[in-house]
Design an enzyme around this catalytic site. Sequence first.
Site, PDB file in Angstrom:
ATOM      1  N   TYR A  80       0.769  -1.250  -0.137  1.00  0.00           N
ATOM      2  CA  TYR A  80      -0.070  -0.073  -0.086  1.00  0.00           C
ATOM      3  C   TYR A  80       0.970   1.192  -0.121  1.00  0.00           C
ATOM      4  O   TYR A  80       1.630   1.302   0.760  1.00  0.00           O
ATOM      5  CB  TYR A  80      -0.728  -0.037   1.355  1.00  0.00           C
ATOM      6  CG  TYR A  80      -2.168   0.729   1.268  1.00  0.00           C
ATOM      7  CD1 TYR A  80      -3.234   0.446   0.504  1.00  0.00           C
ATOM      8  CD2 TYR A  80      -2.362   2.380   1.395  1.00  0.00           C
ATOM      9  CE1 TYR A  80      -4.438   1.159   0.378  1.00  0.00           C
ATOM     10  CE2 TYR A  80      -3.045   2.907   1.167  1.00  0.00           C
ATOM     11  CZ  TYR A  80      -4.097   2.597   0.633  1.00  0.00           C
ATOM     12  OH  TYR A  80      -5.384   3.330   0.594  1.00  0.00           O
TER      13      TYR A  80
ATOM     14  N   TYR B  18      -5.325  -2.096  -3.689  1.00  0.00           N
ATOM     15  CA  TYR B  18      -6.521  -1.793  -2.607  1.00  0.00           C
ATOM     16  C   TYR B  18      -6.914  -0.071  -2.900  1.00  0.00           C
ATOM     17  O   TYR B  18      -6.275   0.541  -3.223  1.00  0.00           O
ATOM     18  CB  TYR B  18      -6.112  -1.806  -1.184  1.00  0.00           C
ATOM     19  CG  TYR B  18      -5.700  -3.281  -1.062  1.00  0.00           C
ATOM     20  CD1 TYR B  18      -6.582  -4.310  -0.612  1.00  0.00           C
ATOM     21  CD2 TYR B  18      -4.515  -3.643  -1.338  1.00  0.00           C
ATOM     22  CE1 TYR B  18      -6.147  -5.672  -0.533  1.00  0.00           C
ATOM     23  CE2 TYR B  18      -3.989  -4.750  -1.000  1.00  0.00           C
ATOM     24  CZ  TYR B  18      -4.964  -5.921  -0.730  1.00  0.00           C
ATOM     25  OH  TYR B  18      -4.518  -7.101  -0.525  1.00  0.00           O
ATOM     26  N   CYS B  19      -8.193   0.123  -2.401  1.00  0.00           N
ATOM     27  CA  CYS B  19      -8.780   1.400  -2.482  1.00  0.00           C
ATOM     28  C   CYS B  19      -7.705   2.333  -1.926  1.00  0.00           C
ATOM     29  O   CYS B  19      -7.023   2.321  -0.992  1.00  0.00           O
ATOM     30  CB  CYS B  19     -10.003   1.516  -1.738  1.00  0.00           C
ATOM     31  SG  CYS B  19     -10.549   3.191  -1.378  1.00  0.00           S
ATOM     32  N   PRO B  20      -7.379   3.449  -2.740  1.00  0.00           N
ATOM     33  CA  PRO B  20      -7.963   4.075  -4.199  1.00  0.00           C
ATOM     34  C   PRO B  20      -7.341   3.680  -5.193  1.00  0.00           C
ATOM     35  O   PRO B  20      -7.686   3.887  -6.234  1.00  0.00           O
ATOM     36  CB  PRO B  20      -8.062   5.573  -3.926  1.00  0.00           C
ATOM     37  CG  PRO B  20      -6.641   5.656  -3.126  1.00  0.00           C
ATOM     38  CD  PRO B  20      -6.482   4.596  -2.475  1.00  0.00           C
ATOM     39  N   ASP B  45      -9.990  -5.847  -5.516  1.00  0.00           N
ATOM     40  CA  ASP B  45     -10.280  -5.135  -4.343  1.00  0.00           C
ATOM     41  C   ASP B  45     -12.051  -4.994  -4.526  1.00  0.00           C
ATOM     42  O   ASP B  45     -12.657  -4.703  -5.449  1.00  0.00           O
ATOM     43  CB  ASP B  45      -9.925  -3.628  -4.482  1.00  0.00           C
ATOM     44  CG  ASP B  45     -10.576  -2.811  -3.277  1.00  0.00           C
ATOM     45  OD1 ASP B  45     -10.722  -3.276  -2.455  1.00  0.00           O
ATOM     46  OD2 ASP B  45     -10.197  -1.548  -3.466  1.00  0.00           O
TER      47      ASP B  45
END
Lengths: 140, 81
Positions: A80, B18-20, B45
């Site tokens: 992420y 994953y978001c966004p 996602d």
Amino acid sequence: MSQDKKKVSIIVFSGQLDKLMPVGIIASGAAASGWEVNLFFTFWGLNALRKDMLEKNTVISKEFESYAPAIMDAMKKMNYPPWFELVKQAKEVGEVKVFACSTTMEMMGVKREMLPEFVDDIVGVATFLDRAEGGITLFI
Amino acid sequence: MVEVSVKPVKTVDARGMYCPGPVMETAKAIKQINVGEVLEILATDPAAKPDIEAWARRTGNEILNIEQQGDATRILIKRVK
């Protein structure tokens, strides 16, 4: 299909990662969907925006402090992006302005060159209010 | 559902993001194709479907088809403007 111009303005007060994450997520998601975005970094948010703080910031909200290592680990596994990368991406895809609060800069001894390139301007509350008028405002 | 035989000119592989992430990649990619052309997005996602639908409504682009292919959602979007 909605064509009207939407706008979200966020006062980024907190310097904690678990609060900066939603700043990055909302800013990038809004920018990608054609919203105008204003980010106004003040106080601890401004402190977290310093170039030398971006990478090394691992502070999360006090009450959830014990979860910090697990969260860091999960984010790494998810690959992420860090919050400031989301802000940079937001600027690439849409109309996003990043502002630094002049009073906080003086108070904390932060100079323009200590802030990253993606900061657009150093402003005060009047500029923020002017830009935020008519849109959604969040205080994070 | 009507069979969509439109051939995408570009594919965004957002699987594992994953978001966004999927929305961001969609927003970037749509600028790289011409109006009238079709973009294909692959995403795992669970937020990708509702988020890209909302994105399309807001940006005025047209979703041609959404289908689940195993773990991945495949979305076809026509660039309208």
